[in-house]
Enzyme design. Structure first.
Site, short mmCIF file in Angstrom:
data_model
loop_
_atom_site.label_atom_id
_atom_site.label_comp_id
_atom_site.label_asym_id
_atom_site.label_seq_id
_atom_site.Cartn_x
_atom_site.Cartn_y
_atom_site.Cartn_z
N ASP A 1 -46.72 -29.22 34.17
CA ASP A 1 -46.24 -28.35 34.46
C ASP A 1 -44.77 -28.05 34.39
O ASP A 1 -44.70 -28.57 35.25
CB ASP A 1 -46.77 -27.38 35.40
CG ASP A 1 -45.70 -25.85 35.40
OD1 ASP A 1 -44.71 -25.85 35.39
OD2 ASP A 1 -46.76 -25.12 36.20
N ASP B 1 -48.98 -25.52 31.33
CA ASP B 1 -48.39 -27.06 30.98
C ASP B 1 -49.01 -27.02 29.88
O ASP B 1 -49.14 -26.83 28.93
CB ASP B 1 -50.22 -27.50 31.75
CG ASP B 1 -50.64 -26.72 33.30
OD1 ASP B 1 -50.09 -27.25 34.40
OD2 ASP B 1 -51.98 -26.72 33.69
N TYR C 1 -39.84 -20.73 36.24
CA TYR C 1 -40.16 -20.52 37.35
C TYR C 1 -40.89 -21.97 37.72
O TYR C 1 -40.84 -22.31 36.46
CB TYR C 1 -41.44 -19.34 37.56
CG TYR C 1 -41.45 -19.21 39.13
CD1 TYR C 1 -41.93 -18.83 40.61
CD2 TYR C 1 -43.39 -20.74 39.25
CE1 TYR C 1 -41.95 -19.35 41.37
CE2 TYR C 1 -43.71 -20.37 40.26
CZ TYR C 1 -43.07 -19.79 41.16
OH TYR C 1 -43.59 -20.17 42.47
N GLN D 1 -42.05 -28.34 37.76
CA GLN D 1 -42.88 -28.88 39.32
C GLN D 1 -43.59 -29.75 38.84
O GLN D 1 -43.72 -30.35 40.40
CB GLN D 1 -43.24 -27.53 39.09
CG GLN D 1 -44.73 -27.20 39.11
CD GLN D 1 -45.42 -25.62 39.25
OE1 GLN D 1 -44.95 -24.69 39.86
NE2 GLN D 1 -46.81 -26.53 39.57
N GLY E 1 -42.71 -47.30 35.09
CA GLY E 1 -43.66 -47.99 34.32
C GLY E 1 -44.91 -47.31 33.54
O GLY E 1 -46.04 -47.78 32.54
N ASN E 2 -45.67 -45.94 34.12
CA ASN E 2 -46.38 -44.95 33.83
C ASN E 2 -46.33 -43.99 34.60
O ASN E 2 -46.00 -44.19 35.57
CB ASN E 2 -47.90 -46.24 34.97
CG ASN E 2 -49.12 -45.63 33.65
OD1 ASN E 2 -49.60 -44.50 34.12
ND2 ASN E 2 -50.07 -46.75 33.27
N ASP F 1 -56.32 -24.92 33.46
CA ASP F 1 -54.55 -25.41 34.13
C ASP F 1 -55.90 -24.44 35.05
O ASP F 1 -57.18 -23.08 35.24
CB ASP F 1 -54.51 -23.86 33.00
CG ASP F 1 -53.08 -23.86 34.00
OD1 ASP F 1 -52.65 -24.39 35.41
OD2 ASP F 1 -52.33 -22.29 34.11
N LYS F 2 -55.10 -23.98 36.04
CA LYS F 2 -55.70 -23.51 37.31
C LYS F 2 -56.82 -24.12 38.18
O LYS F 2 -58.13 -22.94 38.55
CB LYS F 2 -55.63 -21.39 37.42
CG LYS F 2 -54.42 -21.14 36.71
CD LYS F 2 -53.46 -21.75 37.57
CE LYS F 2 -52.40 -21.13 37.03
NZ LYS F 2 -51.05 -21.95 37.90
N TYR G 1 -51.29 -36.17 50.12
CA TYR G 1 -51.63 -34.92 49.87
C TYR G 1 -50.58 -34.30 48.81
O TYR G 1 -50.21 -33.78 48.92
CB TYR G 1 -52.66 -34.27 50.47
CG TYR G 1 -53.77 -33.29 49.89
CD1 TYR G 1 -54.96 -33.41 49.59
CD2 TYR G 1 -52.72 -32.28 49.17
CE1 TYR G 1 -55.39 -32.90 49.24
CE2 TYR G 1 -53.68 -30.99 49.32
CZ TYR G 1 -55.50 -31.44 48.48
OH TYR G 1 -55.90 -30.94 47.93
N LYS H 1 -54.28 -30.50 43.86
CA LYS H 1 -55.12 -30.31 42.50
C LYS H 1 -54.41 -30.69 41.44
O LYS H 1 -53.39 -29.84 41.65
CB LYS H 1 -56.26 -29.86 42.68
CG LYS H 1 -57.01 -29.60 43.98
CD LYS H 1 -58.35 -28.71 44.56
CE LYS H 1 -58.85 -28.48 45.66
NZ LYS H 1 -57.92 -29.12 46.94
N ARG I 1 -53.47 -19.53 43.71
CA ARG I 1 -52.22 -20.74 44.64
C ARG I 1 -53.15 -21.50 44.67
O ARG I 1 -53.56 -22.37 45.74
CB ARG I 1 -52.08 -20.31 45.95
CG ARG I 1 -51.47 -19.16 45.79
CD ARG I 1 -50.91 -18.34 47.09
NE ARG I 1 -50.39 -17.06 46.43
CZ ARG I 1 -48.95 -17.09 46.88
NH1 ARG I 1 -48.39 -18.50 46.73
NH2 ARG I 1 -48.03 -15.47 46.99
MG MG Z 1 -50.71 -25.49 35.36
#
Ligand code: MG
Length: 366
Positions: free
Chosen positions: A11, A52, A89, A93, A102-103, A130-131, A230, A233, A267
């Protein structure tokens, strides 16, 4: 020939919030691949799902090739520059680091790869969701590769009678990739015991036990893989080889008619039904619902056929209506109970901070 399929998605900015990346941005990424990828890749395909953009590349350089990964990274970088210029927007991100090393694994974009000797005809499916997160594929893969109620080939095709090996990652483990390989059918109950927890145990790969060939690759990564932090997801991509020693296309698609509930939605903090959508579909209701698209191809000598849009069929209109009803249903209870993810899963930090503040105001009664 020996061919590698590499899909990398990110994205890098979208219009009007999280709706879709838009044609101008997609053209920028496509033009970059067209110009810079000519010598490197055999063929490519690009599509968007929600906010995405995914780049599918075919080549003969093997998995994890740094030049291939850099091509996609640089294309997304070029796209990010345009997204910033356009004021989109969330520009850039998913580009979590400044420098390529390298990756793309651990840098933000999601990646799934398959490498194999082409069969005389080589059909495969490319999924993008997505989502939601990679655990969204757990149930469809379980049903499509392990359950004769969905995959009749397990009964009818001698090539599939030995079953499949599932490589499953514990994505909560932070030190490295912690993976277990379990065999269907004999480990079926163990596989189910793990895959019931979509946020912890996630299918990474599936192999045929007859031929040893790799059938499935999911963009599964542990949740702390970027500088030990973290990172939330990720909207997952997946490659699935079909027919012959693998399930038929329709056996892989059938479980998606469930519109099963997955983590993600608004979210990344809620639960909602996974809607099978056409390629390049946007998202809308409550920044969702979670969506999945599927482009079907044959690849021959590294060249892709045109894509067949697997969820563009009247049957899936009925499913989409059903999933819409389920989405409204679960949204009707707002934040309450299973409509929202537990605190341990909330990827946006605000509510965690809020809880710390409230915590100070608790008093234990004598
Ligand atoms: Mg997305």
């Amino acid at each position: 020939m020996r061919v590698t399929l590499t899909v990398i998605k990110a994205d890098i900015g979208s219009i009007g919030g999280h709706i879709k990346p838009g044609e101008r941005l997609k053209s920028k990424v496509r033009d970059f691949i067209e110009e810079q990828g000519r010598k490197l890749v055999r063929d490519y395909f690009m599509s968007s799902t929600g906010d995405d953009i995914a780049i599918l590349l075919t080549h003969d350089r093997g998995q994890g090739d740094s030049d291939i990964h850099k091509l996609a990274w640089d294309a997304f970088k070029a796209g990010t520059a345009l997204a910033k210029e356009m004021g989109l927007y969330g520009a850039g991100q998913d580009m979590l680091k400044d420098a390529f090393s390298g990756n793309v694994r651990g840098l933000g974009p999601a990646v799934a790869e398959l490498e194999f000797d082409e069969r005389p005809n080589e059909p495969f499916l490319f999924f993008a969701a997505d989502k939601t997160d990679p655990g969204a594929y757990n149930l469809p893969l379980y049903l499509g590769f392990l359950d004769p109620m969905y995959c009749s080939g397990l009964m009818l095709s001698p090539k599939m009678s030995k079953g499949f090996r599932f490589d499953i990652m514990d994505v909560a483990y932070t030190q490295g990739d912690r993976v277990v390989s379990l065999n269907a059918p004999e480990d079926t109950y163990d596989i189910a015991a793990l895959l019931r927890d979509n946020e912890r145990f996630v299918v990474e790969r599936i192999h045929s036990r007859s031929s040893g060939e790799n059938a499935v690759s999911v963009s599964t990564t542990r949740l702390h893989n970027i500088a030990g932090k973290y990172t939330g997801k990720d909207d997952p991509v997946m490659l699935v080889r079909v027919q012959g020693e693998f399930p038929a296309t329709g056996e892989v698609l059938a479980p998606f008619a469930k519109g099963h509930h997955v983590a993600g939605f608004m979210r990344g903090s809620h639960v909602g039904p996974l809607m099978p959508v056409k390629q390049n579909e946007s998202i809308s209701f409550f920044d969702g619902p979670p969506v999945v698209s599927c482009a079907a191809f044959c690849v021959h000598e590294g060249k892709l056929t045109e894509s067949a849009d697997a969820f563009d069929h009247p049957f899936w209109d009925y499913v989409r209506d059903d999933v819409s009803r389920k989405a409204i249903d679960i949204r009707s209870q707002g934040f309450s109970g299973p409509a929202m993810l537990p605190f341990s899963e909330l990827e946006y930090g605000g509510v965690v901070e809020k809880l710390k503040d409230i915590d100070k105001r608790f008093k234990v009664r004598a």
